[in-house]
Design a protein around this motif. Structure first.
Motif, PDB file in Angstrom:
ATOM      1  N   ASN A 110      70.762 -17.235  30.458  1.00 37.03           N
ATOM      2  CA  ASN A 110      69.597 -17.098  28.952  1.00 37.03           C
ATOM      3  C   ASN A 110      69.983 -16.061  28.507  1.00 37.03           C
ATOM      4  O   ASN A 110      70.011 -15.623  27.563  1.00 37.03           O
ATOM      5  N   PHE A 111      70.320 -14.808  30.057  1.00 35.02           N
ATOM      6  CA  PHE A 111      70.603 -13.184  29.573  1.00 35.02           C
ATOM      7  C   PHE A 111      72.131 -13.547  28.477  1.00 35.02           C
ATOM      8  O   PHE A 111      72.372 -12.437  27.418  1.00 35.02           O
ATOM      9  N   LEU A 112      72.901 -14.394  28.704  1.00 36.34           N
ATOM     10  CA  LEU A 112      73.652 -14.248  27.172  1.00 36.34           C
ATOM     11  C   LEU A 112      73.919 -15.008  26.149  1.00 36.34           C
ATOM     12  O   LEU A 112      74.734 -13.635  25.787  1.00 36.34           O
ATOM     13  N   SER A 113      72.937 -15.143  26.426  1.00 36.12           N
ATOM     14  CA  SER A 113      72.378 -15.932  24.781  1.00 36.12           C
ATOM     15  C   SER A 113      71.811 -15.458  23.703  1.00 36.12           C
ATOM     16  O   SER A 113      71.919 -15.220  22.637  1.00 36.12           O
ATOM     17  N   VAL A 114      70.406 -15.220  24.415  1.00 37.28           N
ATOM     18  CA  VAL A 114      68.453 -15.091  23.833  1.00 37.28           C
ATOM     19  C   VAL A 114      68.828 -13.650  23.524  1.00 37.28           C
ATOM     20  O   VAL A 114      69.305 -12.974  23.970  1.00 37.28           O
ATOM     21  N   GLY A 115      68.847 -13.249  21.681  1.00 35.35           N
ATOM     22  CA  GLY A 115      69.120 -11.896  21.234  1.00 35.35           C
ATOM     23  C   GLY A 115      71.019 -11.229  20.779  1.00 35.35           C
ATOM     24  O   GLY A 115      70.433 -11.009  19.964  1.00 35.35           O
ATOM     25  N   LEU A 116      71.207 -12.566  21.337  1.00 29.55           N
ATOM     26  CA  LEU A 116      72.783 -12.157  20.722  1.00 29.55           C
ATOM     27  C   LEU A 116      73.196 -13.270  19.883  1.00 29.55           C
ATOM     28  O   LEU A 116      73.296 -13.317  18.317  1.00 29.55           O
ATOM     29  N   VAL A 117      72.697 -14.964  20.933  1.00 31.72           N
ATOM     30  CA  VAL A 117      73.284 -15.712  19.649  1.00 31.72           C
ATOM     31  C   VAL A 117      72.307 -16.572  19.461  1.00 31.72           C
ATOM     32  O   VAL A 117      71.877 -16.938  18.329  1.00 31.72           O
ATOM     33  N   TYR A 118      70.746 -16.460  20.193  1.00 35.90           N
ATOM     34  CA  TYR A 118      69.611 -17.368  20.311  1.00 35.90           C
ATOM     35  C   TYR A 118      68.864 -15.814  19.419  1.00 35.90           C
ATOM     36  O   TYR A 118      68.819 -15.611  20.163  1.00 35.90           O
ATOM     37  N   GLU A 119      68.120 -16.165  18.514  1.00 38.84           N
ATOM     38  CA  GLU A 119      67.141 -14.885  18.304  1.00 38.84           C
ATOM     39  C   GLU A 119      65.401 -15.315  18.677  1.00 38.84           C
ATOM     40  O   GLU A 119      65.640 -17.062  18.211  1.00 38.84           O
ATOM     41  N   PRO A 120      64.862 -14.709  18.822  1.00 33.00           N
ATOM     42  CA  PRO A 120      62.892 -15.046  19.556  1.00 33.00           C
ATOM     43  C   PRO A 120      62.367 -15.056  18.373  1.00 33.00           C
ATOM     44  O   PRO A 120      63.152 -14.074  16.857  1.00 33.00           O
ATOM     45  N   ASP A 146      76.336 -26.108  26.488  1.00 36.22           N
ATOM     46  CA  ASP A 146      76.311 -25.550  25.191  1.00 36.22           C
ATOM     47  C   ASP A 146      77.573 -24.655  25.490  1.00 36.22           C
ATOM     48  O   ASP A 146      76.904 -23.175  25.273  1.00 36.22           O
ATOM     49  N   GLY A 147      78.431 -25.360  25.162  1.00 34.72           N
ATOM     50  CA  GLY A 147      79.552 -24.253  25.467  1.00 34.72           C
ATOM     51  C   GLY A 147      79.786 -23.682  23.649  1.00 34.72           C
ATOM     52  O   GLY A 147      80.238 -22.532  23.811  1.00 34.72           O
ATOM     53  N   THR A 148      79.355 -24.183  22.789  1.00 35.63           N
ATOM     54  CA  THR A 148      79.924 -23.301  21.600  1.00 35.63           C
ATOM     55  C   THR A 148      78.664 -23.647  20.962  1.00 35.63           C
ATOM     56  O   THR A 148      78.377 -24.232  19.949  1.00 35.63           O
ATOM     57  N   PRO A 149      78.098 -22.323  21.152  1.00 36.18           N
ATOM     58  CA  PRO A 149      75.916 -22.318  20.480  1.00 36.18           C
ATOM     59  C   PRO A 149      76.615 -22.373  19.010  1.00 36.18           C
ATOM     60  O   PRO A 149      77.101 -21.765  18.678  1.00 36.18           O
ATOM     61  N   VAL A 150      75.412 -22.960  18.295  1.00 37.72           N
ATOM     62  CA  VAL A 150      75.251 -22.793  16.845  1.00 37.72           C
ATOM     63  C   VAL A 150      73.934 -22.106  17.192  1.00 37.72           C
ATOM     64  O   VAL A 150      73.443 -22.243  17.357  1.00 37.72           O
ATOM     65  N   GLY A 151      73.491 -20.555  16.917  1.00 39.42           N
ATOM     66  CA  GLY A 151      72.476 -19.922  16.819  1.00 39.42           C
ATOM     67  C   GLY A 151      72.625 -19.248  15.454  1.00 39.42           C
ATOM     68  O   GLY A 151      73.440 -19.330  14.513  1.00 39.42           O
TER      69      GLY A 151
END
Lengths: 327, 552
Positions: free
Chosen positions: B58-68, B189-194
């Motif tokens: 999750n550190f690969l996506s949270v903050g960059l692709v998905y936002e809190p 979730d290989g192609t995330p929509v964030g």
């Protein structure tokens, strides 16, 4: 025919034994997957969530060992290897088949090269025993093969990648490039394979040289070699078709074994060069108590070695008429 | 004859192949406007999945692709800044938390982001506890939307510390994407929509490539066009990539940092802000260690500064017995109390404490209890952490001088973890996870509910410390947002550390962070600690950093 049937029967029994060991060996290791998972969370996860996660990961250590064993055998035979814990939620088969081509190409090709080169050097060394060729190449390579692989690889990286900057210092291809079957990408892959490839060859070639040279010296004293000389055949023909053909037989079974082990990759090589192959997967699987991945990899290795041995048995029958008449 | 030609042909072929490789040099990939950031830290091969609820990626996506919803900065006293939410408010005795969402935020597939997405995300965590990585539903009772831009979290009781987990640690996902997923626990979730500043443009086990989200809702951001995050399998190549300037950001331990990194370029910098302690965890169920005099003597007998200097090359600061990591959390430290307790290195005092408690020194110099049991303990350690191995050797010498014998057991990861969690040790060298204030680490250390019986795996509180008054203190922290009240509680918890010595903080765990200003500027520094650095590991912080960085 009976010979072949016997070999196949032996193959099946060995496979079952190996699969059983595969299953029990990881479970004898200290720690369990649940603990490994807990370690990954570093205390953030409370009991209920951890249990839910264990269920999702399929880490159910409550089931009896026998139940787990039967499920494992059934799943292995039907090719259902489950999900990897390290690369969760990826299927084990996806993980393994993603890494296997890299290893097969790199380690497979280098194993063949090392075998061919080593055999050739051993043969020629023995042919001109005591000459300049024999006093330089075989000893140099045998000494090199005694060096720790790690050290040779590090030195190679230091010289060719860091100091001279000729070759990349790791990886299977340039980061950011898209994998495709075009010359540009293949060239890129080859360039990245040179350093790991050459280091594997120079560290593994010594063994082939040594056995081939010794076998060759034995066969050169045989009567049929003397006979061939007396008949006035060309030295090259005597070397390859008379002495060499007979001397290569013991080396061949060793080669079959090492082809089988190609599937296990070269853990050190892949570790040092960050090469995306199977060897590194295996290391990760062991470190993370990833039973599904570990079992699958060991199964692949076992099957590959057994198949290779079976094939070598067949080839020996073809190459050496004595095995045919013997039985 | 035929065989020979076959053999020769193969050999020749091999040499042609190798020749080809050298001839076709691949061109460097042209960087788009804004530049390409390459991150280099040791990692394992990537799983190309970006689920924000998968703990290993999750550190690969949270903050960059998905936002809190909001950003809580650990390095600035838990300072809160807006993210997907523009504001928040506690009400009803700190049991109701209301967020106001930003307007005009869109998912990368063009759909608008609404309060319904936030409610959906949290309700999914409730439905699938395996996704609820911080167990927020242990405290939550409902999450509801009111209108398109307001979300109301109702907690079972006052839950101030949970703000960090709810607001900062959960990446919000789209209902119209994840609603269709049958089992999100095994969803790759290989192609995330964030909603975030970056999208995944390309991923292989060897490398993750990020590309700028051109429709990002914060105008003009991010400034850097691409991010390359290669996977290294060992440290040396990662170090080389950093030293040669092929990578601009690293988060790994580099031995001899000065020669191997700093000296290579004037643009190379480092900053290792500490956030948690590395400590000696003392098993409270071992009879000899139940004697507080023994624990105190050990705390006096360890020269923390020397351990930090020799074991950690001076990159890690010595810790203090109060357990507050300084300078990061210096405002929380009750200095007067620490000074009064006086836990400086003092071998004479350590010996005096033991003698006063009735221990007698034997012929070999080791103290023994009145009934003849020697003060000899084993300490378990991670054999893979070579710095810890060195640190413990220093500690063993120091404790030997005060008559306590320390046997070091360097164990492989799985063995170590099993013994640590199951409480199967005398002493253990370890660290717990922290949070934006020291409270989080103290709770992990001392809260008895987080522990378990010996032989059962405890997720926290491995030393099995149990004290009702301490538990009550920890609970009371949840009820107040008042800084003064929080400080008072923390001061009392520091008193527990000083008087009871349930564990001995030795050094402050350094977060390795190396960066180059040759191409990019805007890095967090001690003067402007706007987010926690540490390569890509700390999420969502590294997303914040990517929003601050720009080309020179």
């Amino acid at each position: 025919m009976r010979y072949i049937l016997r070999r196949v029967g032996f193959f099946i029994v060995t496979l079952w034994a190996a699969m059983t060991v595969n299953f029990f060996l990881p479970r004898l290791m200290p720690g369990d997957p649940a603990i490994a998972m807990m370690a990954r969370f570093h205390g953030r996860l409370s009991g209920q969530a951890l249990q839910a996660m264990e269920a999702a990961f399929g880490v159910n250590t409550k089931a009896s060992l026998l139940d787990q064993y039967v499920t494992y055998l059934g799943n292995s035979l039907t090719g259902n290897f489950g999900r990897s814990l390290t690369f969760f939620p990826e299927q084990v088969s996806t993980v393994v088949f993603g890494a296997l081509p890299w290893t097969l190409c790199l380690v497979g090709v280098t194993t063949v090269i090392a075998f061919l080169l080593g055999t050739l050097i051993g043969m020629m060394g023995a042919w001109g025993r005591g000459g300049w060729f024999d006093s330089i190449l075989p000893p140099v390579f045998i000494v090199l093969s005694a060096f720790p692989y790690f050290w040779i690889a590090m030195v190679a990286i230091l010289v060719f990648s860091v100091t001279l900057g000729w070759l990349p210092l790791g990886f299977g291809y340039t980061n950011g490039s898209t994998a495709a079957f075009n010359w540009h990408f293949l060239g890129d892959v080859l360039k990245h394979a040179i350093l790991p490839g050459i280091t594997i060859v120079i560290t593994s070639i010594g063994g082939w040289i040594l056995t081939m040279r010794n076998n060759m010296i034995m066969t050169m004293a045989e009567d049929y070699v003397r006979m061939a000389r007396a008949k006035g055949l060309s030295p090259a023909r005597i070397m390859f078709d008379y002495a060499g053909r007979n001397a290569i037989l013991p080396n061949l079974s060793g080669f079959g074994m090492s082809l089988g082990f190609v599937v296990s990759g070269a853990i050190l090589v892949e570790y040092v060069f960050s090469y995306p192959g199977v060897g590194y997967m295996m290391l990760q699987a062991v470190l993370n108590e990833d039973y599904p991945l570990m079992q699958t990899l060991f199964l692949f290795i076992t099957v590959a070695v057994l198949v290779a041995v079976l094939v070598v048995d067949g080839v020996t029958v073809l190459l050496d008429p004595r095995t045919r008449t013997g039985s | 004859m035929a065989k020979r030609t076959w053999l020769m042909a193969l050999l020749a072929g091999a040499s042609v192949l190798t020749g080809l490789g050298t001839a076709s040099t691949p061109k460097a990939y042209a960087a788009d406007d804004g530049g390409t950031m390459t991150i280099s830290d040791a990692q394992f091969l990537w799983t190309c999945g970006f689920s924000p609820f998968n703990p290993s990626s999750n550190f690969l996506s949270v903050g960059l692709v998905y936002e809190p919803l909001m950003f809580v900065n650990t390095l600035q006293d838990a300072k809160v800044s807006p993210w997907l939410a523009s504001a928040y408010q506690w009400s009803a005795g700190n049991t109701v938390l209301t967020f106001t969402l930003q307007k005009g935020v869109k998912w990368t597939d063009g759909q608008p982001f609404t309060a319904a997405d936030v409610v959906f995300t949290f309700n999914m965590l409730k439905k699938f506890p395996a996704l609820d990585l911080n167990t927020v539903w242990s405290a939550l009772s409902t999450v509801t939307a009111s209108g398109d831009d307001t979300v109301v979290f109702t907690f079972k009781s006052a839950a101030v510390p949970f703000f960090y987990y709810v607001a900062d640690q959960v990446g919000i996902v789209a209902e119209h994407v994840w609603g269709k997923v049958k089992d999100p626990t095994t969803y790759l979730d290989g192609t995330p929509v964030g909603t975030g500043p970056y999208t995944i443009s390309h991923c292989t086990p060897q490398d993750v490539s990020y590309a700028r989200n051109p429709q990002y809702w914060q105008p003009g951001l991010p400034k850097i066009a691409k991010i390359e995050y290669p996977a290294f399998t060992s440290n040396p190549p990662a170090n080389e990539l950093l030293a040669t300037g092929q990578a601009q950001w690293g988060g790994q331990f580099i031995p001899n940092l000065k020669a191997e990194y700093l000296s290579k370029s004037k643009d190379n910098h480092y900053w290792f802000p500490p956030v948690v302690n590395v400590a000696v965890f003392i098993n409270q169920t071992v009879p000899l260690l139940q004697n507080v005099a023994v624990r105190q003597a050990m705390a006096f007998g360890i020269d923390r500064a020397r351990v930090a200097m020799i074991g950690e090359y001076g990159y890690e600061l010595p810790a203090n017995q109060a357990g507050i990591v300084t300078p990061t959390f210096a405002t929380w430290l009750d200095k007067a109390q620490l000074t009064k307790a006086g836990y400086a290195y003092d071998p004479k005092k350590a010996i005096a404490i033991l003698e006063k408690a009735g221990f007698k020194r034997g012929d070999d110099g080791t103290f023994a209890s009145p009934d003849g049991k020697p003060l000899a303990f084993t300490i378990i350690n991670q054999s893979a952490y070579t710095d810890w191995v060195a640190a413990l050797q220093v500690m063993a010498q120091q404790l030997k001088a005060v008559g306590i014998k320390l046997t070091i057991q360097n164990l492989a990861g799985s063995d170590y973890n099993a013994r640590l969690f199951n409480g199967n040790f005398d002493l253990a060298y370890a660290y717990e996870s922290g949070g934006p204030t020291p409270y989080y680490e103290f709770r992990q250390w001392l809260y008895s509910a987080g522990s378990a019986a010996i032989g059962q795996a405890a997720s926290t509180n491995w030393e099995r410390y149990s004290n009702k008054a301490t538990d009550a203190l920890i609970d009371s922290y949840a009820a107040s947002t008042d800084p003064k009240a929080q400080y008072d509680i923390m001061s009392k918890l520091q008193n527990v550390m000083l008087q009871d010595v349930p564990l001995i903080p030795v050094t402050e765990q350094a977060d390795w962070d190396e960066y180059s200003t040759a191409q990019f500027t805007g890095w967090p520094t001690p003067e402007d600690p706007y987010a926690q650095p540490l390569g890509g590991y700390t999420f969502p912080d590294w997303g914040v950093i990517m929003l601050h960085l720009h080309e020179k």
